[in-house]
Structures are given as structure tokens and as C-alpha cells.
Design a protein around this motif. Structure first.
Motif, PDB file in Angstrom:
ATOM      1  N   ALA A  93       0.887  -1.129   0.155  1.00  0.00           N
ATOM      2  CA  ALA A  93      -0.040   0.115  -0.069  1.00  0.00           C
ATOM      3  C   ALA A  93       0.860   1.295  -0.024  1.00  0.00           C
ATOM      4  O   ALA A  93       0.502   2.108  -0.876  1.00  0.00           O
ATOM      5  N   LEU A  94       2.051   1.295   0.724  1.00  0.00           N
ATOM      6  CA  LEU A  94       2.777   2.312   0.829  1.00  0.00           C
ATOM      7  C   LEU A  94       3.517   2.541  -0.480  1.00  0.00           C
ATOM      8  O   LEU A  94       4.005   3.470  -0.798  1.00  0.00           O
ATOM      9  N   GLN A  95       4.216   1.433  -0.916  1.00  0.00           N
ATOM     10  CA  GLN A  95       4.733   1.603  -2.212  1.00  0.00           C
ATOM     11  C   GLN A  95       3.949   2.109  -3.438  1.00  0.00           C
ATOM     12  O   GLN A  95       4.447   3.048  -3.993  1.00  0.00           O
ATOM     13  N   THR A  96       2.603   1.642  -3.421  1.00  0.00           N
ATOM     14  CA  THR A  96       1.705   2.346  -4.489  1.00  0.00           C
ATOM     15  C   THR A  96       1.476   3.684  -3.953  1.00  0.00           C
ATOM     16  O   THR A  96       1.592   4.673  -5.036  1.00  0.00           O
ATOM     17  N   PHE A  97       1.442   3.979  -2.885  1.00  0.00           N
ATOM     18  CA  PHE A  97       1.064   5.342  -2.374  1.00  0.00           C
ATOM     19  C   PHE A  97       2.545   6.098  -2.836  1.00  0.00           C
ATOM     20  O   PHE A  97       2.291   7.410  -3.450  1.00  0.00           O
ATOM     21  N   GLY A  98       3.660   5.957  -2.386  1.00  0.00           N
ATOM     22  CA  GLY A  98       4.889   6.584  -2.753  1.00  0.00           C
ATOM     23  C   GLY A  98       4.995   6.766  -4.252  1.00  0.00           C
ATOM     24  O   GLY A  98       5.385   7.931  -4.711  1.00  0.00           O
ATOM     25  N   GLU A  99       4.701   5.725  -5.010  1.00  0.00           N
ATOM     26  CA  GLU A  99       4.964   5.845  -6.446  1.00  0.00           C
ATOM     27  C   GLU A  99       4.046   6.842  -7.268  1.00  0.00           C
ATOM     28  O   GLU A  99       4.400   7.706  -8.000  1.00  0.00           O
ATOM     29  N   LYS A 100       2.708   6.890  -6.766  1.00  0.00           N
ATOM     30  CA  LYS A 100       1.771   7.819  -7.410  1.00  0.00           C
ATOM     31  C   LYS A 100       2.061   9.238  -6.927  1.00  0.00           C
ATOM     32  O   LYS A 100       1.671  10.239  -7.676  1.00  0.00           O
ATOM     33  N   SER A 101       2.281   9.453  -5.557  1.00  0.00           N
ATOM     34  CA  SER A 101       2.607  10.699  -5.028  1.00  0.00           C
ATOM     35  C   SER A 101       3.689  11.235  -5.753  1.00  0.00           C
ATOM     36  O   SER A 101       3.697  12.506  -6.349  1.00  0.00           O
ATOM     37  N   LEU A 102       4.882  10.469  -5.912  1.00  0.00           N
ATOM     38  CA  LEU A 102       6.145  11.013  -6.708  1.00  0.00           C
ATOM     39  C   LEU A 102       5.990  11.287  -8.121  1.00  0.00           C
ATOM     40  O   LEU A 102       6.533  12.143  -8.837  1.00  0.00           O
ATOM     41  N   GLU A 103       5.263  10.548  -8.828  1.00  0.00           N
ATOM     42  CA  GLU A 103       5.026  10.564 -10.275  1.00  0.00           C
ATOM     43  C   GLU A 103       4.095  12.088 -10.479  1.00  0.00           C
ATOM     44  O   GLU A 103       4.676  12.645 -11.447  1.00  0.00           O
ATOM     45  N   PHE A 104       3.363  12.461  -9.473  1.00  0.00           N
ATOM     46  CA  PHE A 104       2.943  13.823  -9.340  1.00  0.00           C
ATOM     47  C   PHE A 104       4.007  14.913  -8.904  1.00  0.00           C
ATOM     48  O   PHE A 104       4.427  16.069  -9.731  1.00  0.00           O
ATOM     49  N   LEU A 105       4.497  14.762  -7.911  1.00  0.00           N
ATOM     50  CA  LEU A 105       5.212  15.504  -7.402  1.00  0.00           C
ATOM     51  C   LEU A 105       6.676  15.958  -8.299  1.00  0.00           C
ATOM     52  O   LEU A 105       7.409  16.961  -8.035  1.00  0.00           O
ATOM     53  N   CYS A 106       7.064  14.746  -9.016  1.00  0.00           N
ATOM     54  CA  CYS A 106       8.463  14.924  -9.616  1.00  0.00           C
ATOM     55  C   CYS A 106       8.150  15.689 -11.134  1.00  0.00           C
ATOM     56  O   CYS A 106       8.913  15.476 -12.084  1.00  0.00           O
ATOM     57  N   SER A 107       6.800  15.811 -11.397  1.00  0.00           N
ATOM     58  CA  SER A 107       6.411  16.169 -12.651  1.00  0.00           C
ATOM     59  C   SER A 107       6.961  17.650 -12.793  1.00  0.00           C
ATOM     60  O   SER A 107       7.152  18.406 -11.990  1.00  0.00           O
ATOM     61  N   ASP A 108       7.414  17.901 -14.262  1.00  0.00           N
ATOM     62  CA  ASP A 108       8.017  19.315 -14.409  1.00  0.00           C
ATOM     63  C   ASP A 108       7.160  20.421 -13.921  1.00  0.00           C
ATOM     64  O   ASP A 108       7.771  21.343 -13.295  1.00  0.00           O
ATOM     65  N   ARG A 109       5.760  20.354 -13.994  1.00  0.00           N
ATOM     66  CA  ARG A 109       4.942  21.403 -13.514  1.00  0.00           C
ATOM     67  C   ARG A 109       5.133  21.557 -11.770  1.00  0.00           C
ATOM     68  O   ARG A 109       5.113  22.619 -11.428  1.00  0.00           O
ATOM     69  N   SER A 110       5.032  20.514 -11.183  1.00  0.00           N
ATOM     70  CA  SER A 110       5.071  20.337  -9.780  1.00  0.00           C
ATOM     71  C   SER A 110       6.411  21.048  -9.244  1.00  0.00           C
ATOM     72  O   SER A 110       6.765  21.829  -8.332  1.00  0.00           O
ATOM     73  N   ILE A 111       7.510  20.677 -10.107  1.00  0.00           N
ATOM     74  CA  ILE A 111       8.830  21.094  -9.678  1.00  0.00           C
ATOM     75  C   ILE A 111       8.865  22.926  -9.866  1.00  0.00           C
ATOM     76  O   ILE A 111       9.528  23.424  -9.223  1.00  0.00           O
ATOM     77  N   GLN A 112       8.236  23.123 -11.034  1.00  0.00           N
ATOM     78  CA  GLN A 112       8.445  24.582 -11.340  1.00  0.00           C
ATOM     79  C   GLN A 112       7.593  25.126 -10.250  1.00  0.00           C
ATOM     80  O   GLN A 112       7.922  26.402  -9.794  1.00  0.00           O
ATOM     81  N   ALA A 113       6.453  24.727  -9.711  1.00  0.00           N
ATOM     82  CA  ALA A 113       5.746  25.556  -8.861  1.00  0.00           C
ATOM     83  C   ALA A 113       6.365  25.462  -7.668  1.00  0.00           C
ATOM     84  O   ALA A 113       6.358  26.470  -6.986  1.00  0.00           O
TER      85      ALA A 113
END
Length: 222
Positions: A93-113
Motif C-alpha cells: 500500500a505504501l509502495q503504491t502511495f509513494g509511486e503515485k505521489s512522486l509521479e505527480f510531485l516529480c512532474s515538471d509542472r510541480s517542480i516549477q511550482a
């Protein structure tokens, strides 16, 4: 009755206009960045005036944070909903949570923000606004989940909020930090998956109970 219908229609219309503003603003911020974006340009995109924008958002900083919060809400609502369901396999469950969270947080848009927020934090209250509406709220949701896992005997009893902060810091140290400083440009899903696995190994070494470790070994063997 007619007045209630009128108020309901006005509320829907108001929410629709707010959504339109957020959509237009998200494109302008993405194209020009926080510094280069203007309320005039955003107003032009929605076919209105700056007065209309200020009727919904008191400043460009508030609008920027609202745009980021809305993007995060759409991403994380289903993730948090899944976490609130019965969890049989906590590591998975935490592996899935971590992957989904980081896929968003590591996106170019999130990093720019994130870079924009940090750059402006010394001059305005945008950092505080961003933290209160985003990271702080998310951390509290994670803490609730970890607290429940502690009550179930899967994690050692400790401060759930501190555990949540430690978990997110472990997720980000191999991912967000390199991206923020331009050491890495993008991260593949495989890299994110591995980073989450490393983070969870460290997290469980500090927080997992013997019962969880035994259950995890059984899941692997089966």
C-alpha cells in the motif's frame, strides 16, 4: 422556493466561473511562470476583467496557490481514498502511495511550482499559503493513516505526524531534491519505484513491528 433555486443557480454559476479562472490561470502560470504571469493576461483568457479575478482571489499569490492546490487535490483525492480502505499488505500500500505521489510531485509542472513558491516566499506570504493548503494538509492525511496502522499493531507506537514527515522526507531525498537543483531533469517510473523501495526499507527499519515483518515475509513467500 424560487429564491432557493436562484441561489443554487448562482452558486453553480459562481463555481463554474472560479473553475474557468483556475483553468486559464494554470495555463498562464505554466507558460510564463509565476513572475512572468499577469492578472491582466489571465483576465483576457477568460474574457473578463481584473476586477472579476479579484472578486475571487485577492492577489496573484492567492490565485497561484489555488491553482497548485486544485491540481494536487485532483491527483491526491483518489490516492488518499484508497489509503482509507482496508489495507492487508501495508508495504504494498505504501509502495503504491509513494509511486503515485512522486509521479505527480516529480512532474515538471510541480517542480516549477515549488521553485516559484520558494523564490517568492521571502517577499510574500505565498510560502505559508502553499504549505497550509498543500503539504500540511497532505501530511495530516498520511499521519491519520499511519496512526491507524499503529493501532493495528503493524507500526510501532510513535508520533504519527512525525512519522509522516519522516516518510515523505525519505521519498523526496532521492527524487525531489535532485530535480529541484537541476541535477536530474526527469525521473523514469522505474527510478521512482526504486527510490520508493529504498525509502520504505529505511522507514520500516525504524517503524515496523515484528508482526508486520513476519506478515511481509509470508506475503513474499506466498
Amino acid at each position: 422556493m424560487s429564491s432557493e433555486k436562484g441561489m443554487s443557480a448562482m452558486r453553480v454559476k459562481t463555481e463554474a466561473k472560479r473553475d474557468a479562472i483556475l483553468d486559464a490561470a494554470s495555463h498562464v502560470f505554466l507558460e510564463a511562470g509565476f513572475e512572468g504571469a499577469s492578472m491582466t493576461e489571465i483576465a483576457t483568457r477568460i474574457g473578463g476583467s481584473k476586477g472579476t479575478l479579484y472578486g475571487y482571489f485577492s492577489s496573484k499569490e492567492e490565485l497561484f496557490v489555488a491553482v497548485m492546490h486544485e491540481a494536487a487535490r485532483k491527483q491526491f483525492e483518489p490516492v488518499f481514498a484508497a489509503m482509507n480502505q482496508e489495507v492487508d499488505n501495508l508495504p504494498k500500500a505504501l509502495q503504491t502511495f509513494g509511486e503515485k505521489s512522486l509521479e505527480f510531485l516529480c512532474s515538471d509542472r510541480s517542480i516549477q511550482a515549488r521553485r516559484a513558491v520558494i523564490a517568492e516566499s521571502g517577499r510574500t506570504d505565498i510560502g505559508k499559503r502553499f504549505y497550509e493548503m498543500g503539504p500540511k494538509f497532505g501530511m495530516q492525511k498520511i499521519a491519520e493513516f499511519l496512526g491507524n496502522q499503529m493501532d493495528l499493531g503493524r507500526l510501532r507506537k510513535s508520533d504519527p505526524l512525525l512519522a509522516a514527515m519522516q516518510l515523505m522526507a525519505l521519498f523526496e531525498c532521492e527524487t525531489i531534491m535532485p530535480l529541484m537543483f537541476g541535477v536530474e531533469k526527469t525521473l523514469s517510473k522505474a527510478r521512482i519505484r526504486l527510490a520508493v523501495r529504498h525509502a520504505l526499507n529505511t522507514f520500516f527499519a525504524a517503524h515496523a513491528t515484528e508482526a508486520l515483518m513476519i506478515a511481509s515475509r509470508r506475503n513474499v513467500e506466498s
